[in-house]
Design an enzyme around this catalytic site. Structure first.
Site, PDB file in Angstrom:
ATOM      1  N   HIS A 133       0.917  -1.141  -0.036  1.00 43.51           N
ATOM      2  CA  HIS A 133      -0.029  -0.152   0.078  1.00 43.51           C
ATOM      3  C   HIS A 133       0.912   1.304   0.153  1.00 43.51           C
ATOM      4  O   HIS A 133       1.992   1.232   0.412  1.00 43.51           O
ATOM      5  CB  HIS A 133      -0.761   0.045   1.157  1.00 43.51           C
ATOM      6  CG  HIS A 133      -1.974  -0.994   1.129  1.00 43.51           C
ATOM      7  ND1 HIS A 133      -2.129  -2.410   1.377  1.00 43.51           N
ATOM      8  CD2 HIS A 133      -3.526  -0.496   0.761  1.00 43.51           C
ATOM      9  CE1 HIS A 133      -3.503  -2.880   1.076  1.00 43.51           C
ATOM     10  NE2 HIS A 133      -4.113  -1.666   0.669  1.00 43.51           N
ATOM     11  N   LYS A 137      -1.186   4.945   4.760  1.00 41.89           N
ATOM     12  CA  LYS A 137      -1.984   4.044   5.304  1.00 41.89           C
ATOM     13  C   LYS A 137      -1.556   3.921   6.892  1.00 41.89           C
ATOM     14  O   LYS A 137      -0.582   3.673   7.338  1.00 41.89           O
ATOM     15  CB  LYS A 137      -1.801   2.760   4.655  1.00 41.89           C
ATOM     16  CG  LYS A 137      -2.991   1.656   5.080  1.00 41.89           C
ATOM     17  CD  LYS A 137      -3.107   0.356   4.262  1.00 41.89           C
ATOM     18  CE  LYS A 137      -4.219  -0.360   4.772  1.00 41.89           C
ATOM     19  NZ  LYS A 137      -5.369   0.178   5.090  1.00 41.89           N
TER      20      LYS A 137
END
Ligand SMILES: NC(=O)C1=CN([C@@H]2O[C@H](COP(=O)(O)OP(=O)(O)OC[C@H]3O[C@@H](n4cnc5c(N)ncnc54)[C@H](OP(=O)(O)O)[C@@H]3O)[C@@H](O)[C@H]2O)C=CC1
Ligand SMILES: O=C(O)C1=N[C@H](C(=O)O)C[C@H](O)C1
Length: 248
Positions: A133, A137
């Site tokens: 990701h 995040k």
């Protein structure tokens, strides 16, 4: 028309969700709220459905408010444990007409990745999940990776499979990733990425890799719109968009 409000509307997902709701037939965007707004504004705006993309630390208070005020909720925010899900079920028991959809991933491709991984699980003794990701995040592992690992673990249990083969006896902390059920989950955070996952299976002289890539946040929007349209007809708690997709 269904009146929809977005919570977390200044965030990456919330902003995209507000655009998607605004563009969708039969949905009316009535409020875009973020951290400095009051939850009462949902009621004042006449919201029938709330779409929540906020933060794992905020989402439970938001959900409780919605259920107590008879507002359906479509929740993309991650960080849901079994205890949290039980808490939501408890609130819903006192609000029988209200629907809550909690989906760790709204992209259809990611839902299919999870389903295919669940189907493959009983055929392969080895399995690991790698999720990748963007570095902004907050949570690791991702909600999607956690859910994938739970589905695989349950499928392995149903098939009576033992532990995954692993001779590691000496380990630098974290080198084998996090354990979710039977499954080791590895989290990569890298600039340039959006949301990606590989499920790696290994058996005798063969491997199977199931990979999904969300290349932009628009990939989640058909699922969000489907959720907002459908949740009003699905009272109680639903976990996972697959239940709205008629997959079987
Ligand atoms: N299910 C799915 O398909 C997907 C889920 N997600 C999940 O969605 C969540 C949000 O992700 P993302 O959009 O990237 O995060 P962002 O940080 O970009 O957005 C979150 C927004 O919510 C705001 N916020 C925080 N607390 C509250 C509150 N109590 N009430 C209202 N707004 C609040 C934040 O404000 P501030 O910045 O000031 O704190 C921010 O504007 C994460 O849990 C992520 O994992 C993400 C992508 C897809
Ligand atoms: O934070 C994100 O970006 C994402 N979060 C969700 C998750 O934790 O699984 C869904 C997707 O992976 C993007």
């Amino acid at each position: 028309m269904v009146n929809v409000a977005v919570l977390g509307a200044r965030g990456r997902m919330g902003a995209e969700a507000a655009r998607a709701v605004q563009a969708a037939d039969k949905l009316d965007l009535v409020a875009e709220l973020d951290v400095d707004n009051r939850l009462e504004e949902l009621v004042e705006a006449g919201a029938e459905v709330v779409v929540d993309f906020t933060h794992p630390e905020a989402v439970m208070d938001n959900l409780r408010f919605c259920v107590e005020h008879g507002i359906h909720a479509v929740v993309g925010t991650t960080g849901f444990t079994d205890e949290r899900l039980d808490q939501v079920r408890g609130w819903l028991a006192d609000a029988p007409g209200v629907g809550v959809l909690i989906a760790p991933n709204f992209s259809v491709g990611a839902v299919l990745m999870m389903r295919f991984a669940e189907q493959a699980a009983r055929f392969f003794p080895s399995v690991e999940v790698v999720e990748l990701h963007h570095p902004l995040k907050a949570d690791a592992p991702s909600g999607t990776a956690g859910r994938t690992a739970e589905l695989i673990s349950a499928a392995r249990r149903r098939a009576g499979m033992g532990n995954v083969p692993d001779a590691t006896t000496q380990e630098v902390d974290g080198a084998r990733g996090a354990r979710v059920g039977d499954v080791h989950v590895h989290s990569v955070r890298l600039s340039g990425l959006v949301a990606h996952q590989e499920v790696l299976f290994g058996g005798q002289d063969e491997t199977l890799t199931i990979r999904h890539d969300s290349l932009a946040r628009t990939s989640f929007m058909p699922g969000v719109v489907l959720g907002a349209r459908t949740v009003v007809e699905r009272p109680g708690l639903t976990v996972g968009l697959e239940h709205y997709l008629d997959l079987d």
